[in-house]
Design a protein around this motif. Structure first.
Motif: not given
Length: 262
Positions: A14-21, A67-74
């Motif tokens: 999941w961290v890898f995914l966020v780092a790629m965005i 990440l599949v939450t309001v905070m994650g989407f933000m």
């Protein structure tokens, strides 16, 4: 921070995914990286290579509920907006070359000669494509691709994940810079374009004084020949203008990454 061991494998992915965005969004909007002929797999690998070291520089923890939450989407939305703004700022500076080519091509009378732009996949004039390729070479020659990667990495200090929201002043800077690049494209095309307009005025005067002369068989070759000669003469000035526009785009991206502006 990156978890270690197999116990934290899911969180690490999941961290890898966020780092790629953020790098992925920036490369999608930026020149060269965002070209349609660049494979998506290559773009993802580069985004991961830039994002992992960058996200390690700042304290970062995934939202407790995932990440599949309001905070994650933000968080994801902020990363996408920050990346797109950085890449789009560079793209605006690069776009002045294409606009200058469109103006000169229409003034030469070869606006109907279209080619497919490999950067965007859209149709553009042959001369616009030529100046676009010149802009690509200048962007790479000035290490613009490395500067862009550096700007993305530095942006994590002032815009850490979860707080990567651009202000109203920064968004206004991007919009106003787009207007400046329209003016820059016109300024790059001005010397050649204005001279070609004078050539067309002379052709019109000749057609008026000699009605029997076939203007299409004489005027168009003369205009194209004059355009080629003028392009050869003005090539250094055109190159300097395109390089300056790209540098201004990189400066704006650097300003957005440092949370300055407006």
């Amino acid at each position: 921070m990156l978890p270690t061991g197999l116990a934290g494998l899911e969180a690490q992915l999941w961290v890898f995914l966020v780092a790629m965005i953020r790098p992925g969004a920036a490369f999608l909007a930026a020149p060269v990286f965002g070209a349609q002929n660049i494979p998506v797999q290559v773009r993802l690998i580069i985004s991961l290579a830039v994002g992992i070291p960058a996200i390690q520089q700042v304290p970062f923890d995934l939202p407790a509920a995932g990440l599949v939450t309001v905070m994650g989407f933000m968080l994801v939305a902020g990363e996408i907006i920050a990346g797109l703004a950085i890449g789009f700022a560079v793209q605006l500076g690069y776009a002045s070359a294409m606009m200058a080519g469109e103006v000169i091509g229409n003034a030469m009378g070869i606006g109907f000669a279209n080619m497919v732009d490999p950067q965007s996949g859209a149709s553009s004039t042959a001369l616009g494509q030529f100046l676009s390729i010149l802009g690509t070479f200048l962007f790479l020659a000035m290490n613009g691709h490395l500067m862009l990667a550096t700007i993305i990495v530095d942006s994590y200090h002032s815009l850490p994940p979860g707080q990567a929201w651009l202000g109203q002043g920064q968004m206004r800077d991007v919009v106003m810079f787009g207007g400046d690049m329209i003016a820059a494209g016109m300024a790059i095309a001005l010397p050649v374009g204005f001279a070609l307009i004078l050539v067309q005025v002379v052709m019109a005067m000749l057609a008026r004084s000699a009605p029997a002369m076939n203007l299409f068989s004489v005027g168009m070759p003369a205009t194209i020949l004059a355009g080629v000669v003028l392009l050869a003469i003005a090539a250094p000035a055109i190159g300097d203008g395109i390089a300056t526009s790209i540098e201004r785009g990189l400066d704006l991206a650097r300003s957005l990454a440092s949370a300055k502006g407006g």
